[in-house]
Design a protein around this motif. Structure first.
Motif, PDB file in Angstrom:
ATOM      1  N   ASP A 199       0.827  -1.206   0.000  1.00 55.27           N
ATOM      2  CA  ASP A 199       0.000   0.000   0.000  1.00 55.27           C
ATOM      3  C   ASP A 199       0.861   1.256   0.000  1.00 55.27           C
ATOM      4  N   GLY A 200       0.854   1.978  -1.132  1.00 53.94           N
ATOM      5  CA  GLY A 200       1.577   3.231  -1.225  1.00 53.94           C
ATOM      6  C   GLY A 200       3.050   3.087  -1.557  1.00 53.94           C
ATOM      7  N   MET A 204       4.426   6.777  -3.898  1.00 52.98           N
ATOM      8  CA  MET A 204       5.171   7.885  -3.296  1.00 52.98           C
ATOM      9  C   MET A 204       6.550   8.057  -3.921  1.00 52.98           C
ATOM     10  N   LEU A 255      -2.739   8.572  -3.348  1.00 49.08           N
ATOM     11  CA  LEU A 255      -2.198   8.095  -2.073  1.00 49.08           C
ATOM     12  C   LEU A 255      -3.183   8.319  -0.933  1.00 49.08           C
ATOM     13  N   TRP A 256      -4.008   9.329  -1.058  1.00 49.73           N
ATOM     14  CA  TRP A 256      -5.039   9.593  -0.043  1.00 49.73           C
ATOM     15  C   TRP A 256      -5.908   8.352   0.183  1.00 49.73           C
ATOM     16  N   ASN A 258      -4.897   5.222  -1.154  1.00 46.57           N
ATOM     17  CA  ASN A 258      -4.056   4.036  -1.264  1.00 46.57           C
ATOM     18  C   ASN A 258      -3.174   3.814  -0.050  1.00 46.57           C
ATOM     19  N   THR A 259      -3.119   4.795   0.848  1.00 44.56           N
ATOM     20  CA  THR A 259      -2.278   4.640   2.020  1.00 44.56           C
ATOM     21  C   THR A 259      -2.777   3.500   2.902  1.00 44.56           C
ATOM     22  N   TYR A 260      -1.885   2.887   3.663  1.00 44.83           N
ATOM     23  CA  TYR A 260      -2.207   1.699   4.450  1.00 44.83           C
ATOM     24  C   TYR A 260      -3.254   1.983   5.521  1.00 44.83           C
ATOM     25  N   ALA A 262      -5.026   0.158   2.363  1.00 44.32           N
ATOM     26  CA  ALA A 262      -5.509   0.748   1.111  1.00 44.32           C
ATOM     27  C   ALA A 262      -7.001   0.521   0.887  1.00 44.32           C
ATOM     28  N   PRO A 337       3.709  -1.355   6.993  1.00 46.49           N
ATOM     29  CA  PRO A 337       3.994   0.088   7.018  1.00 46.49           C
ATOM     30  C   PRO A 337       5.479   0.389   7.209  1.00 46.49           C
ATOM     31  N   VAL A 341       7.489   2.798   4.565  1.00 43.29           N
ATOM     32  CA  VAL A 341       8.085   4.072   4.987  1.00 43.29           C
ATOM     33  C   VAL A 341       9.600   4.044   4.818  1.00 43.29           C
ATOM     34  N   TRP A 344      10.385   4.610   1.321  1.00 43.13           N
ATOM     35  CA  TRP A 344      10.168   6.032   1.033  1.00 43.13           C
ATOM     36  C   TRP A 344      11.393   6.842   1.468  1.00 43.13           C
TER      37      TRP A 344
END
Length: 361
Positions: A199-200, A204, A255-256, A258-260, A262, A337, A341, A344
């Protein structure tokens, strides 16, 4: 569209000349794409859910992914709608570079859409056969390469420019330029697709790399800045800042959702198109090597798959617990997550390293 309208109206209303500035239009393009994504997103997710177009989770994947079964997929169409809509509104539509980037993005999106359609609607678990998928990608990639070669005004637009050195540019010739462009577009498209597993995780890094490529586009399109920074100046590529900005805005909008955990996945329709958009932009602004650096996460994911397959075929043993490598870390006990991150963060560092080459010459 709005750019041309403002240009006409500015003859009577001088304050409208502000819309001729690339920086303002880039900001407005990103915000417009973000707004489109946020408005269209809930409706699209609802429609996907109503039509039961949801994720099929592999039995041999990480157990934590089983709960994602049925999550609406093909949400990448949302990114395309926001990107293309905003690009048409805020870019100079007489710019051929913009049109090439738009058409390549749409074409790869259609390839991904058909693949997703076969998997999720028709029920063909394998989707579009790999050979036909690769053939379609190759045709579009070669078409873009020849189109860019056709509008190249001089060798600067076709040479391979090496970062960190003031005057190092490798002449590629027509064949070399077409081959490199094909490799970058097709390769980046598939690399982003391989990264799109959490997710994401893919969106990103795509946003960050697109934003950085926009900076390169702005600098390369301006003769004064390009001369000062000792980077290749290609007339007209500054307009690619608008295209890159729409990817940033559309990506953040996606992403709004799709963020974990998702609410929607992008599917091949989004992943293939995003990769193609990044690859095409990098070629246009003559920063293929920098794309390789800033997109290091995409490279890592791709290399992990290549090494895994090669090792298993040659020795019968696997290097990683599962490939792409993000699954390896999941199976080692990292929470999803945490993997996302940390990847990212790696991308932030690599993008900053890429941007630093603007001054380190």
């Amino acid at each position: 569209m709005l750019y041309r309208l403002a240009e006409i109206l500015s003859q009577q209303h001088s304050f409208l000349r502000v819309f001729s500035y690339l920086t303002l239009r880039a900001i407005l393009a990103a915000l417009t794409a973000l707004l489109i994504a946020l408005i269209v997103g809930p409706w699209m997710i609802r429609r996907l859910r109503e039509n039961q177009i949801g994720q099929n989770v592999r039995d041999f994947g990480p157990e934590s992914h089983l709960k994602k079964q049925g999550t609406p997929t093909m949400g990448g169409a949302l990114i395309l709608v926001a990107m293309i809509g905003s690009t048409l509104l805020w870019s100079d539509l007489s710019n051929r570079y913009v049109w090439i980037a738009v058409l390549v993005t749409i074409a790869y999106g259609l390839i991904g859409f058909y693949d997703d359609y076969l998997k999720l609607v028709v029920g063909n678990s394998k989707g579009l056969a790999a050979r036909w998928k690769y053939l379609a990608q190759s045709v579009v990639g070669l078409g873009a390469a020849f189109a860019l070669l056709g509008i190249a005004g001089n060798s600067v637009a076709t040479d391979l420019h090496v970062p960190l050195f003031k005057d190092v540019a490798i002449p590629l010739g027509s064949f070399g330029f077409v081959a490199l462009t094909y490799f970058v577009i097709v390769g980046t498209s598939n690399a982003v697709n391989l990264t799109d597993g959490l997710d994401g995780l893919a969106i990103m890094p795509s946003v960050m790399v697109a934003g950085a490529l926009g900076v390169f586009a702005y600098a390369s399109g301006n003769a004064i800045f390009a001369n000062y920074l000792l980077i290749p100046h290609v007339a007209g590529v500054g307009e690619m800042l608008i295209f890159s900005s729409t990817l940033v805005g559309a990506g953040l909008g996606f992403l709004w959702f799709n963020t974990y955990p998702a609410q929607v996945f992008m599917g091949d329709v989004g992943a293939l198109a995003l990769g193609a958009a990044l690859g095409t932009t990098a070629v246009i602004v003559r920063q293929e090597i920098i794309l390789f650096v800033m997109g290091g996460v995409f490279v890592l994911e791709t290399v992990s798959v290549i090494l895994q397959v090669a090792s298993f075929k040659l020795t019968g043993k696997r290097i990683f617990r599962m490939a792409p490598i993000h699954h390896h870390f999941e199976l080692k006990g990292w929470a999803e997550p945490k993997v996302i991150v940390r990847f990212w963060i790696i991308t932030v560092v690599l993008v900053l390293a890429g941007l630093a080459t603007l001054k380190v010459r």
